[in-house]
Design a protein around this motif. Structure first.
Motif, PDB file in Angstrom:
ATOM      1  N   GLY A 134       0.800  -1.221   0.000  1.00 13.62           N
ATOM      2  CA  GLY A 134       0.000   0.000   0.000  1.00 13.62           C
ATOM      3  C   GLY A 134       0.832   1.271   0.000  1.00 13.62           C
ATOM      4  N   LYS A 135       2.135   1.129   0.123  1.00 13.12           N
ATOM      5  CA  LYS A 135       2.990   2.301   0.071  1.00 13.12           C
ATOM      6  C   LYS A 135       3.057   2.853  -1.350  1.00 13.12           C
ATOM      7  N   ARG A 136       3.614   4.043  -1.461  1.00  7.31           N
ATOM      8  CA  ARG A 136       3.698   4.699  -2.764  1.00  7.31           C
ATOM      9  C   ARG A 136       4.564   3.887  -3.732  1.00  7.31           C
ATOM     10  N   ASN A 137       4.028   3.615  -4.886  1.00  7.55           N
ATOM     11  CA  ASN A 137       4.691   2.876  -5.974  1.00  7.55           C
ATOM     12  C   ASN A 137       4.979   1.413  -5.634  1.00  7.55           C
ATOM     13  N   ALA A 138       4.542   0.938  -4.437  1.00  4.72           N
ATOM     14  CA  ALA A 138       4.798  -0.464  -4.091  1.00  4.72           C
ATOM     15  C   ALA A 138       4.093  -1.405  -5.064  1.00  4.72           C
TER      16      ALA A 138
END
Length: 312
Positions: free
Chosen positions: A46-50
């Motif tokens: 759910g992190k950015r660009n994950a």
């Protein structure tokens, strides 16, 4: 109000066509795709660009990095889940056939967590990875439409965004599902036709066997009737033998009584004969004694007579 497209609106270059093309996975690739997604759920933090790097790792592992973008892979996954949910939980009153979709069992195992660990655990690609190794992402195309009226001067431009890349993916997915359904429908029809032919043959065989059984049953019925007649005849003969046996027992009893009477009569006659023999013996003895006495008297008389003669 009339809308007129600009000249460049309807001209699509080959480069744009190639960027809009969505790769169609085979059934085996779909299985690998789903297994990798479930086994590597931890990469989708759910992190950015994950999500982007996770999908790129999966595409690179499958060797599809030059055939699909990460957005198309994400769309593919969402379409699979959507299709599964529609078949798994259909609206009330709607009848569906989950087995008609060739990937239903695979997605059911995936959603239920039965595919955990069924594929290698991957590492997310670093953020500085050269994007040249992957298929470029096509940007949304825009269309300019000018509107004009006879009463209003000037032009007003309206920018319309076309559908994103996932629209083409949805169309291909729909075709893929339709092909799967048609293929499975054809296979089922073929199997049903074969089963119907087999059932027809079995029906003919069963009918012929039934006729043979009916004939055998008729023969058995006749034999049973003959056996019943024979049994009745044997019963009559047995009753006759029993009556004759009773008569023989009666005759034997009569003969036994007559034999006893004869034995008694024989004993009586033997006793009479014995008495008669004893009587005859006694009579004979008496006669002998009388004869002896007469002889003695005669001899004595002759002796005395001789003596008298000598004396004279």
């Amino acid at each position: 109000m009339d809308f007129q497209d600009h000249a460049y609106t309807n001209n699509t270059t080959d480069e744009e066509k190639n960027s809009e093309f969505t790769y169609k996975m085979s059934s085996k690739e779909v299985q690998t795709f789903v297994r990798l997604r479930i086994s590597n759920s931890s990469l989708f933090s759910g992190k950015r660009n994950a999500s982007m790097w996770a999908w790129r790792a999966i595409l690179q592992h499958m060797g599809l990095q030059q055939k699909m973008t990460y957005t198309q892979a994400s769309k593919k996954w969402e379409n699979l889940k959507k299709r599964y949910k529609e078949l798994k939980n259909p609206p009330k009153g709607m009848r569906v056939f989950p087995e008609s979709w060739c990937h239903f069992a695979l997605m059911d195992d995936a959603i239920m967590g039965r595919l955990e660990g069924s594929a290698p655990i991957l590492k997310a690609l670093p953020s500085d990875k050269d994007d040249g190794d992957f298929l470029p992402i096509s940007k949304p195309k825009k269309k300019k439409v000018s509107s004009s009226t006879g009463n209003v001067a000037g032009e007003s431009e309206v920018i319309l965004n076309e559908e994103e890349d996932g629209e083409e993916e949805t169309e291909h997915e729909g075709r893929q599902v339709s092909d799967c359904v048609m293929l499975e429908g054809d296979n089922k029809r073929t199997v049903m036709d074969r089963e119907r032919q087999v059932m027809e043959k079995e029906k003919l065989v069963m009918e012929s066997e039934w006729k043979v059984l009916q004939k055998e049953r008729a023969v058995l019925d006749r034999e049973v009737a003959a056996l019943d007649r024979d049994r009745a005849s044997l019963e009559r003969e047995r009753a006759l033998i029993e009556r004759e046996k009773a008569l023989m027992e009666k005759d034997r009893y009569i003969l036994s009584r007559e034999r006893m009477a004869l034995e008694q009569e024989k004993a009586r006659l033997e006793r009479l004969n014995a008495t008669k023999d004893r009587t005859e013996d006694i009579t004979e003895d008496s006669s002998k004694r009388n004869d002896l006495d007469t002889t003695d008297r005669r001899e004595r008389f002759l002796y005395l007579f001789e003596k008298l003669v000598e004396n004279f």
